[in-house]
Write an enzyme that holds these catalytic residues in place. Structure first.
Site, PDB file in Angstrom:
ATOM      1  CG  HIS A 117     122.338  58.017  56.702  1.00 22.37           C
ATOM      2  ND1 HIS A 117     121.833  56.791  56.325  1.00 22.37           N
ATOM      3  CD2 HIS A 117     122.168  58.836  55.640  1.00 22.37           C
ATOM      4  CE1 HIS A 117     121.362  56.874  55.095  1.00 22.37           C
ATOM      5  NE2 HIS A 117     121.565  58.101  54.650  1.00 22.37           N
ATOM      6  CG  ASP A 119     118.856  60.235  53.824  1.00 20.83           C
ATOM      7  OD1 ASP A 119     118.242  61.308  54.006  1.00 20.83           O
ATOM      8  OD2 ASP A 119     119.881  60.175  53.130  1.00 20.83           O
ATOM      9  CG  HIS A 130     118.496  56.560  50.386  1.00 17.42           C
ATOM     10  ND1 HIS A 130     118.958  55.664  51.320  1.00 17.42           N
ATOM     11  CD2 HIS A 130     119.079  57.747  50.682  1.00 17.42           C
ATOM     12  CE1 HIS A 130     119.770  56.291  52.154  1.00 17.42           C
ATOM     13  NE2 HIS A 130     119.872  57.555  51.780  1.00 17.42           N
ATOM     14  CG  ASP A 161     124.001  58.520  51.840  1.00 17.84           C
ATOM     15  OD1 ASP A 161     122.857  58.069  51.953  1.00 17.84           O
ATOM     16  OD2 ASP A 161     124.315  59.677  52.199  1.00 17.84           O
TER      17      ASP A 161
END
Length: 983
Positions: free
Chosen positions: A35, A157, A399, A37
């Site tokens: 994951h 997430d 996010h 970001d």
């Protein structure tokens, strides 16, 4: 009652065991994933290259390099990847040899793209327009590069999940949607009742066509405890040396994994479970990960009680589908997110309000830029383009971007990227407007500029001599509205494209605006604002207005509206043809609103207040208010002013075009309430900051509206600007609600609007906002929106900084925003709120050029890109240039199925002769992402406990030559590749 409910749930769980726990083999789908970001503790580039690793050890470049090399070593291995902002950056640096090998991995299914957007977007604070755009640029890259399409939504997430996100995934053609974060109590109940997987019925208007299989990952998106094989966890590797058994730990590791898998299996219905093997920025050491997963599969499978396999979410979903199970349903959203008692993630709905406003503003710029680029048939191979702003906007929907939950230097980087994209898009717009305006090749180019600080009355070109203003309307219907332009001189006249004199009103700018504008324009020359109504600006077109001052001719003295300071205690009323707004003479607050057209009225008190942010010293919890979490230290909202009655000082401006009341609540909170001549809404322009922290308390500022309407604990918010979501105070649709936080626990995201209804009076009160905010109704007849936050502590959710932004002054951040108020019948409000929200989202683009040397006869002073306006219930969502013969087009129906029939009725648009710049030769309908033909989307079917088989097919009416008529039902969005021939 709550105790009885939980006891029943526990009994159900105790006496109902899955069959595979009674002897059948459990299939465990291992999902290698990372994951990544696109900014959080580090910026996108810092994450990609592995810079400042003392902040966080993360290098996406290394992750992709090592993961790809490990996949090539064993064809059984699999890996999923999500964020195309990173992948495209990596892809563009690869050799042709590497690209060829990656193609082979994708085609074989070893490397699978999941989600496929530019980022993993937030779901609470994004507008549907921007969310669709960011998904589209990623999905189209995958389709154009590899010829495949993702079929799974993977939102593992984001901090809660919206109904429109599920709707969009359905319209993209996805088969399933997986996530982690949701109300911990609902997750607990779903776990013990084995309802962690369901059919989400997400759109009442669109119905079963957008139902989507939805799965909740156990825990978060992390591996089972003890099986993380990369930094920072570095759990024990599997040691299988058969010669030196002293260090052989296979037996213990196999036993532990089997135990963890069986624990998870208790929460799910079938003999298949999905186990994520990865986490944030994992697989920098891909060799260690894959080597240990290889061993885990080998030795657990030898045990025989489990069947471990390399898998992907799409393969897992196919296995569930093959089991022919009947699934429960869900018809509400998963907001707000709360991860433990006293910890509601409702602060990020408002965090970094200036960034949220800038993102929304840039969306309007981007849509106008793409439209003009399409009208112009592109900008040539070396010309400016919308691409940089598209990509910057894509990153900004992340996010930990628009949410305001990133470190300060990362927030600055998001804004920098947006600004760079804006600058290039302004070049696109200036070029196209020049070309459209020029009557001949010899017409001089206008030196068009775009003023960034019009909201604080700063615009150098208008503060000099005479100038022309080009108003570009990106709506697909004519625009009539007020614009505000800063000037120095009082003697100003304005003419429209037909050389008719336009009525204007000149108003001195406020002391609050002067103070702010001084920070960005040290000369601070403008002291006046000219207000004028631009009328019937053509759809997808422009109109040019000419401003002249007495420096060039004798115009006579222009009357400047006088600012009258309110000194007595008499009530004040301002009016237009739609509303009368009365202010209390003693408090300065709005007191009463009357709709002059419908006769609807209400006593409405509006004022600003603040919550003291928790410092973590509460007797129940040490939780602090921070970037993510909203936690006031009690339920009281305090006065922002020095007096308990929160009185505001009033000044009044009246005129033919507008009347305004200026309210000063305190040195750091002020507001202007405006009524424009022809606007069916009341405009509130607030200025908040720098928020005072002299008392060493963090503060969360709210605009509170108390009415006399009976709302019965019920209020409504929008889902990403689309369908309304019914909210009930102190209630959750699918869970038990423990009211540990009576304020924060009742907050919901408000992207576009919030409203209450009085069913008996048939009256609705609506507040529209110009950026995402948190909002609620904490008492019947009341609404509140949080407009700003300044906090002194971190909330312990990872960002590691207090949310204490600094402005240009070096003090706390000042933010300025708008709310529009609508008080009307319920039926009329349905129409007005949609039209006003569309205008608030797609504000006109204003470009300016000095008049020096320009002869207006050389220019077309008016232009429309459409031959006819679209119906009011149809919005032109996308007009985007793809290549010299292809345009991407999206149309959406703006109304819901339960809105009045006049507006919720199906709408039709004939495309054949709609656009002026080109002729349409062929129309191909696509999925929402613009990456796959709609006819190629065949979604998996599921059986529900209600006896339905869903989703139903997307049987949209065909679009055929020669008219190419598009029909839209309520809330429908249709996407097309349009083959064109430019005129």
């Amino acid at each position: 009652m709550k105790t009885v409910f939980l006891s029943a749930v526990l009994l159900f769980a105790l006496f109902s065991f899955p069959s595979f726990l009674q002897g059948e083999v459990l299939n465990v789908h291992l999902i290698p994933h990372t994951h990544d970001d696109v900014g959080w503790l580090k910026s996108l580039d810092e994450y990609y290259y592995g810079a400042i690793n003392y902040v966080q050890d993360a290098s996406v470049e290394n992750i992709l390099d090592t993961s790809i090399s490990q996949l090539l070593m064993d064809k059984n291995r699999k890996f999923i990847y999500v964020e195309m902002a990173f992948f495209t950056k990596w892809w563009n640096k690869q050799t042709e040899s590497v690209k060829e090998k990656v193609h082979e991995l994708v085609q074989s299914g070893q490397l699978e793209f999941i989600n496929g957007g530019w980022c993993m977007n937030d779901e609470a604070t994004v507008h549907y327009n921007a969310m669709i755009d960011q998904m589209s640029i990623g999905l189209r890259f995958i389709s154009n590069t590899f010829g495949v399409r993702p079929v799974i939504g993977w939102q593992i997430d984001p901090f809660g999940h919206s109904s429109f996100q599920a709707t969009a995934f359905s319209l993209f053609g996805f088969d399933g949607f997986f996530f982690c974060r949701m109300d911990y109590l609902e997750k607990y109940i779903r776990g013990i009742t084995r309802e962690m997987e369901m059919i989400w019925q997400n759109s009442p208007s669109l119905g079963p066509a957008t139902d989507i299989f939805t799965g909740i990952l156990n825990g978060l998106y992390l591996p089972p405890k003890g099986f993380c094989f990369d930094d920072p966890c570095n759990d024990p590797s599997i040691m299988d040396d058969e010669e030196d058994m002293h260090f052989n730990n296979v037996k213990e590791r196999v036993a532990l994994f089997i135990e963890e898998a069986r624990k998870q299996a208790r929460h799910y219905k079938t003999r298949n479970i999905m186990v994520p093997m990865g986490a944030d920025f994992q697989y920098q050491n891909a060799a260690k990960w894959f080597t240990n997963i290889d061993k885990l599969i080998k030795y657990v499978n030898l045990n025989g009680s489990l069947n471990l396999l390399y898998s992907t979410p799409s393969l897992y979903l196919k296995s569930l589908h093959d089991e022919d199970t009947v699934w429960p349903t869900k018809n509400s959203d998963f907001l707000p997110y709360v991860d433990r008692p006293w910890s509601y993630w409702t602060g990020y709905f408002t965090s970094r309000p200036a960034l949220k406003g800038y993102v929304r503003q840039c969306n309007a710029h981007l849509q106008a830029c793409k439209q003009l680029e399409a009208i112009h048939n592109g900008m040539g191979d070396n010309g400016p383009s919308s691409v940089k702003l598209q990509q910057a906007m894509g990153v900004a929907q992340h996010h930990d971007a628009v949410t305001g939950t990133e470190k300060q230097h990362v927030a600055d980087d998001y804004a920098r990227r947006l600004h760079i994209g804006e600058v290039e898009c302004r070049s696109v717009m200036a070029t196209v407007l020049n070309d459209l305006a020029a009557k001949g090749a010899n017409a001089p180019k206008m030196d068009l500029s775009f003023c960034e600080y019009l909201n604080i009355s700063v615009c150098p070109v208008t503060e000099g001599g005479d100038f022309n203003m080009v108003v570009y309307n990106s709506l697909a219907r004519p625009y009539t509205g007020m614009v505000r332009i800063p000037v120095i001189k009082e003697d100003v006249s304005v003419t429209d494209p037909n050389n008719n004199t336009v009525a204007i009103q000149i108003v001195p700018i406020s002391p609050e605006t002067k103070k702010i504008s001084a920070y960005v324009n040290s000369t601070n020359t403008a002291g006046l604002d000219v207000f004028l109504q631009v009328s019937n600006v053509p759809p997808l077109g422009y109109a040019m207005y000419t401003f002249k001052s007495s420096a060039n001719q004798n115009l006579g003295q222009t009357k400047v509206s006088r600012v009258k300071r309110k000194l007595d205690n008499e009530d004040v009323t301002i009016s237009n043809k739609y509303y009368n707004v009365t202010f209390d003479g003693s408090t300065g607050h709005i007191k009463k609103i009357i709709n002059a057209v419908s006769g609807v009225s209400s006593n409405i008190n509006q004022q600003f207040r603040f919550y003291n942010a928790s410092a973590g010293n509460n007797i129940y919890s040490s939780q602090r208010s921070g970037a993510y979490i909203f936690r006031p230290n009690n339920t009281v909202a305090y006065s922002v002013g020095p007096n308990l009655d929160n009185a505001a000082q009033l000044s009044l401006v009246e005129g033919d075009l507008l009347s305004e009341v200026r309210q000063v609540f305190s040195p750091w909170v002020s507001q202007v309430v405006r009524l424009y001549k022809n606007k069916p809404a009341i405009e509130l322009e607030y200025t908040v900051g720098p928020i005072s922290i002299d008392d060493l308390h963090g503060k969360e500022i709210v605009s509170v509206f108390n009415t006399d309407l009976e709302s019965d604990k019920t209020f409504y918010t929008d889902s990403n600007g689309r369908e309304s979501q019914k909210r009930i105070r102190n209630y959750r649709h699918d869970s038990v609600y423990f009211n540990t936080e009576p304020v924060a626990g009742n907050y919901y995201p408000v992207t576009s609007r919030i409203f209450i209804k009085d069913e008996e009076k048939k009256t609705q009160f609506t507040v529209l906002n110009d950026r995402a905010q948190g909002g609620s109704s904490l008492a019947d007849g009341s609404l509140e929106l949080m407009v700003h936050r300044r906090l002194l502590f971190d909330d312990g959710r990872g960002v590691g900084q207090a949310l204490d932004e600094k402005g240009l002054s070096g003090e706390g951040l000042v933010t300025r925003g708008k709310h529009l108020l609508i008080l009307d019948t319920i039926d009329e409000s349905a129409y007005t709120q949609r039209m006003m929200a569309e205008e608030l989202m797609m504000t006109p683009e204003l470009a300016f050029t000095p008049t020096d040397g320009l002869q207006l006869g050389d220019y077309n002073l008016k232009y429309s890109g459409l031959s006819t306006a679209l119906p009011d219930n149809v919005h032109l969502l996308t007009l985007e240039y793809l290549d010299k013969s292809t345009i991407l087009l999206r149309l959406d129906h703006q109304f819901e199925s339960d809105d009045p029939k006049e507006w919720s009725a199906p709408a039709s648009v004939k495309l054949s002769d709609l656009f002026v710049a080109f002729k349409i030769k062929e129309v191909t309908e696509l999925g929402l992402g613009g990456n796959v033909a709609l006819s190629d989307i065949k979604r998996l079917q599921w059986k529900t406990i209600e006896g339905q088989t869903v989703p139903s097919p997307m049987n949209f009416p065909p679009v055929t030559a020669p008219d190419f008529t598009v029909s839209l039902s309520p809330m429908m969005i249709r996407t097309f590749n349009v083959t064109v021939e430019f005129n």
